[in-house]
Design an enzyme around this catalytic site. Structure first.
Site, PDB file in Angstrom:
ATOM      1  N   ASN B 101       0.864  -1.182   0.000  1.00  0.00           N
ATOM      2  CA  ASN B 101       0.000   0.000   0.000  1.00  0.00           C
ATOM      3  C   ASN B 101       0.902   1.233   0.000  1.00  0.00           C
ATOM      4  OD1 ASN B 101      -1.439   2.229   1.787  1.00  0.00           O
ATOM      5  ND2 ASN B 101      -3.090   0.995   0.944  1.00  0.00           N
ATOM      6  N   ASN B 129      -2.545   4.415  -2.501  1.00  0.00           N
ATOM      7  CA  ASN B 129      -3.495   5.077  -1.615  1.00  0.00           C
ATOM      8  C   ASN B 129      -3.518   6.573  -1.913  1.00  0.00           C
ATOM      9  OD1 ASN B 129      -4.911   6.129   0.555  1.00  0.00           O
ATOM     10  ND2 ASN B 129      -3.354   5.619   2.079  1.00  0.00           N
ATOM     11  N   CYS B 132      -5.513   9.074   1.890  1.00  0.00           N
ATOM     12  CA  CYS B 132      -5.263   9.165   3.329  1.00  0.00           C
ATOM     13  C   CYS B 132      -5.638  10.551   3.840  1.00  0.00           C
ATOM     14  CB  CYS B 132      -3.800   8.895   3.675  1.00  0.00           C
ATOM     15  SG  CYS B 132      -3.533   8.989   5.462  1.00  0.00           S
ATOM     16  N   ILE B 193     -13.719   1.653   0.291  1.00  0.00           N
ATOM     17  CA  ILE B 193     -13.295   3.032   0.510  1.00  0.00           C
ATOM     18  C   ILE B 193     -12.231   3.143   1.604  1.00  0.00           C
ATOM     19  CG2 ILE B 193     -15.495   4.076  -0.173  1.00  0.00           C
ATOM     20  CD1 ILE B 193     -16.309   4.099   2.794  1.00  0.00           C
ATOM     21  N   GLY B 245     -14.712  -1.221   4.124  1.00  0.00           N
ATOM     22  CA  GLY B 245     -15.436  -0.237   4.927  1.00  0.00           C
ATOM     23  C   GLY B 245     -16.485  -0.906   5.785  1.00  0.00           C
ATOM     24  N   GLY B 267     -10.999  -4.002   7.973  1.00  0.00           N
ATOM     25  CA  GLY B 267     -10.092  -3.083   8.661  1.00  0.00           C
ATOM     26  C   GLY B 267     -10.323  -3.028  10.152  1.00  0.00           C
TER      27      GLY B 267
HETATM   28  C1  LIG Z   1      -5.755   2.679  12.346  1.00  0.00           C
HETATM   29  C2  LIG Z   1      -5.991   2.706  10.850  1.00  0.00           C
HETATM   30  C3  LIG Z   1      -4.908   2.908   9.986  1.00  0.00           C
HETATM   31  C4  LIG Z   1      -5.092   2.933   8.608  1.00  0.00           C
HETATM   32  N1  LIG Z   1      -4.014   3.087   7.780  1.00  0.00           N
HETATM   33  C5  LIG Z   1      -4.188   3.038   6.438  1.00  0.00           C
HETATM   34  C6  LIG Z   1      -3.075   3.110   5.544  1.00  0.00           C
HETATM   35  O1  LIG Z   1      -1.912   3.189   5.970  1.00  0.00           O
HETATM   36  N2  LIG Z   1      -3.306   3.060   4.203  1.00  0.00           N
HETATM   37  C7  LIG Z   1      -4.581   2.934   3.697  1.00  0.00           C
HETATM   38  O2  LIG Z   1      -4.750   2.863   2.489  1.00  0.00           O
HETATM   39  N3  LIG Z   1      -5.650   2.858   4.521  1.00  0.00           N
HETATM   40  C8  LIG Z   1      -5.486   2.904   5.870  1.00  0.00           C
HETATM   41  N4  LIG Z   1      -6.588   2.804   6.701  1.00  0.00           N
HETATM   42  C9  LIG Z   1      -7.922   2.656   6.115  1.00  0.00           C
HETATM   43  C10 LIG Z   1      -8.359   1.205   6.091  1.00  0.00           C
HETATM   44  O3  LIG Z   1      -7.474   0.404   5.310  1.00  0.00           O
HETATM   45  C11 LIG Z   1      -9.791   1.075   5.536  1.00  0.00           C
HETATM   46  O4  LIG Z   1      -9.821   1.566   4.219  1.00  0.00           O
HETATM   47  C12 LIG Z   1     -10.797   1.852   6.353  1.00  0.00           C
HETATM   48  O5  LIG Z   1     -10.500   1.750   7.724  1.00  0.00           O
HETATM   49  C13 LIG Z   1     -12.237   1.408   6.130  1.00  0.00           C
HETATM   50  O6  LIG Z   1     -12.421   0.046   6.454  1.00  0.00           O
HETATM   51  P1  LIG Z   1     -12.984  -0.461   7.889  1.00  0.00           P
HETATM   52  O7  LIG Z   1     -14.240   0.268   8.161  1.00  0.00           O
HETATM   53  O8  LIG Z   1     -13.151  -1.945   7.721  1.00  0.00           O
HETATM   54  O9  LIG Z   1     -11.925  -0.124   8.884  1.00  0.00           O
HETATM   55  C14 LIG Z   1      -6.402   2.779   8.081  1.00  0.00           C
HETATM   56  C15 LIG Z   1      -7.480   2.591   8.952  1.00  0.00           C
HETATM   57  C16 LIG Z   1      -7.301   2.543  10.317  1.00  0.00           C
HETATM   58  C17 LIG Z   1      -8.479   2.317  11.223  1.00  0.00           C
END
Ligand SMILES: Cc1cc2nc3c(=O)[nH]c(=O)nc-3n(C[C@H](O)[C@H](O)[C@H](O)COP(=O)(O)O)c2cc1C
Ligand SMILES: Cc1cc2nc3c(=O)[nH]c(=O)nc-3n(C[C@H](O)[C@H](O)[C@H](O)COP(=O)(O)OP(=O)(O)OC[C@H]3O[C@@H](n4cnc5c(N)ncnc54)[C@H](O)[C@@H]3O)c2cc1C
Ligand code: FES
Lengths: 245, 303
Positions: B101, B129, B132, B193, B245, B267
């Site tokens: 990523n 990505n 962010c 997302i 998501g 996530g």
């Molecule tokens: C603590 C945390 C760190 C994250 N770091 C990244 C990241 O480094 N790169 C990225 O593309 N998404 C990152 N995300 C987003 C998640 O990969 C995911 O897209 C988002 O949380 C939605 O999914 P969820 O509702 O299942 O958590 C992060 C999310 C969380 C909660």
């Protein structure tokens, strides 16, 4: 890390706003001193990290303070209720690092993990003294328990209602403590104040707001002399030499 | 009751569609002793930038109803450590496909990181990505404008022949415009997302809960937003989608696939329960049986 469904055996106040919870499970609940658990709290999305205060084969004891919704929900649980826990988290204190006399320093609810540490040190035949700091006499925790294990306990209170008036740093100087290895757990300002006063081998148990407690989210990072470290995964206990304070 | 839970994602066969999402599964190997990583369909690695980053000051996490805010701010050891150390180590522990990523603060930075990921044998898929919300320069800025997203995709496409996914932000008026821009520049797929931009205030202290003030909102509460985005993009594009998501159960995963996802990232659920991914995989056959599904691949985008 293990996931355990535990049964609450007891959940009762020990000081204003502070409760002791004991939990049982069929499987082992053994922890190293200074490790913590992540508790799934009814009504909250994230688990809450709580130190293990005492750990026996099938039983865990936690000591916690109500500070917000999560800990308030914990306080509302009754004996017999089930609790979903992630156990065995973090590195813990290294009680074997103490070859002579140990000094434990705790502030407020930060005294919680010192109980198991004291027990381990005493079991290894170490002499233990403890300095515990609180705001006021009513908030004192674990004094009798530590004394019962044979520790020499000095209490400091901010308002002077018990023991030495002032901070644990005042008590440290006044008591003229005699020790080879120090272990510290408490609020950040207390630990930073103690930092210059203690020898390099001293161990500090840090705290930070956590997302997962299992090293997955990078929510709890602290800067160390070895680079950024996750408190839940690489700590919570760090040696003085690792902390660039 | 033998169910086929495998899927084919941009030419790569995944034994199941369950992928821990970037940033919610550590460096990848933290759980290696808790469950076999080979059970996972693939693993999305922590967001990586050209230089190592400490990330944002703490607190970085805030509890919310149905999820959390995070403002980790892309803490990572840098792309050289990823390709030289983290990914090879993970490859030695498991054979499940690895998704790098990539984040950046300029188009070139994205490009250089993608070139390095391309050269790393341990990495199977490159996920860029552009979404962010927690870094102040770049980050989401590339994912909220079709022209900027197109430019990053073009540069990334030049940098790698590996399957290239662009991870999109929901913080836009029309996600399909961004999605089409990425598809037109040769992306092999889209991940959507990322988190929704949010904020919490500690009313006692009268201060933001997060040191960064704002953070990304994720967890079960964002699930309907994710389903909507995946479905809109599935109708607008032909390339495969990794849905992400709020997914927390096998039922959520099936809903996400019906909306149009070929694979699904999990996530926040990992933060609440580090065994969430294996639990979803274990639950799939029985849920498919209830719903009369024989082959997961058959339900992709049927709604
Ligand atoms: C603590 C945390 C760190 C994250 N770091 C990244 C990241 O480094 N790169 C990225 O593309 N998404 C990152 N995300 C987003 C998640 O990969 C995911 O897209 C988002 O949380 C939605 O999914 P969820 O509702 O299942 O958590 C992060 C999310 C969380 C909660
Ligand atoms: C490794 C570790 C061990 C811990 N051990 C214990 C223990 O043995 N006993 C105990 O009572 N508490 C312990 N804590 C602190 C405890 O986790 C928090 O008090 C708890 O998560 C607060 O949850 P809440 O929902 O009640 O409060 P919230 O509504 O989340 O917050 C209420 C207030 O508490 C503060 N707070 C929240 N989380 C933390 C935190 N992690 N550290 C410091 N302040 C926080 C917030 O700033 C806020 O002002 C420990 C924390 C860590 C990281
Ligand atoms: S709290 Fe998630 S990494 Fe420490």
């Amino acid at each position: 890390m293990e996931k355990r469904i535990c049964t609450i055996e007891r959940n009762s106040p020990v000081a204003p706003g502070c409760l002791r919870m004991s939990l049982t499970a069929e499987e082992s609940l053994l922890h190293r001193c200074g490790q913590f658990v992540e508790v799934a709290v009814p009504g909250q999305y994230l688990r809450r990290p709580i130190s293990v205060s005492l750990s026996e084969e099938g039983r865990l004891t936690l000591l916690y303070k109500v500070v917000g919704k999560g800990t308030a929900a914990l306080a509302a649980l009754k004996p017999g209720d089930k609790l979903d826990l992630l156990t065995g988290l973090g590195n813990g204190f290294d009680s074997s690092a103490c070859r002579g006399k140990a000094l434990l320093v705790g502030g407020g609810i930060g005294v919680a993990p010192l109980l198991q540490l004291c027990r381990d040190l005493r079991a290894a035949g170490r002499e233990v003294s403890a300095i515990l700091g609180f705001n006021t006499a009513a908030e004192i925790l674990l004094r009798e328990e530590l004394e019962a294990l044979g520790a020499r306990v000095t209490v400091a209170t901010m308002d002077g209602s018990a023991g030495i008036r002032g901070l644990v740093t005042d008590a440290l100087q006044e008591a003229g403590a005699d020790y080879d290895q120090a272990y510290v757990c408490g609020p950040m300002p207390m630990m930073r104040a103690l930092y210059p006063l203690l020898p390099d081998a001293s161990e500090f148990s840090l705290e930070e707001r956590m997302g997962c407690g299992t090293g997955l989210c990078f929510g709890c990072t602290v800067q160390t002399t070895e680079g950024p470290r996750r408190i839940c995964h690489d700590g919570p206990v760090f040696k003085k030499t690792q902390l660039p304070w | 009751m033998v169910k086929d839970i495998s899927v084919t994602l941009a030419g790569i066969c995944l034994k199941n569609p369950v992928i821990p999402a970037s940033g919610t599964f550590g460096l990848g190997y933290e759980m290696a002793e808790v469950f076999a990583l080979d059970r996972l369909g693939a693993i999305a690695l922590k967001g990586t930038t050209l230089e190592p980053r400490f990330g944002n000051p703490t607190p970085r996490i805030a509890e919310c109803t149905g999820g959390l805010l995070n403002a980790v701010g892309l803490q990572n050891p840098g792309i050289d450590a990823l390709v030289g150390d983290v990914a090879p180590k993970l490859r030695s522990l498991c054979s499940t496909p690895l998704i790098a990523n990539i984040s950046g603060f300029s188009v070139d930075e994205f490009g250089i990181c993608c070139e390095k990921a391309d050269a790393c044998a341990a990495i199977d898929i490159v996920e860029v990505n552009v979404s962010c919300p927690n870094v102040h320069k770049g980050g989401m800025a590339f994912g909220t404008d079709p022209a900027a997203a197109a430019e990053v995709t073009r540069r990334a496409r030049k940098a790698t022949r590996k399957p290239l996914f662009i991870k999109l932000s929901p913080n836009v008026t029309d996600i399909t415009a961004i999605a089409r821009a990425c598809e037109d520049e040769g992306a092999d797929g889209l991940t959507l997302i990322n988190t929704l931009l949010g904020m919490r205030i500690d009313i006692r202290r009268r201060k933001p809960v997060l040191a960064n003030r704002t953070g990304g909102f994720s967890g079960p509460a964002v699930f309907p937003v994710a389903i909507r985005c995946v479905n809109q993009v599935a109708k607008a594009c032909r390339i495969p989608i990794i849905g992400c998501g709020g997914v927390s159960s096998a039922e959520d995963l099936i809903e996400m696939m019906m909306a149009g996802a070929t694979a699904v990232q999990v996530g926040s659920a990992n933060l609440r329960d580090p065994l969430a991914c294996p639990a979803i995989i274990d639950a799939l056959p029985a849920v498919m049986e209830q719903l009369g599904i024989e082959k997961l691949q058959d339900i992709i985008g049927i709604v």
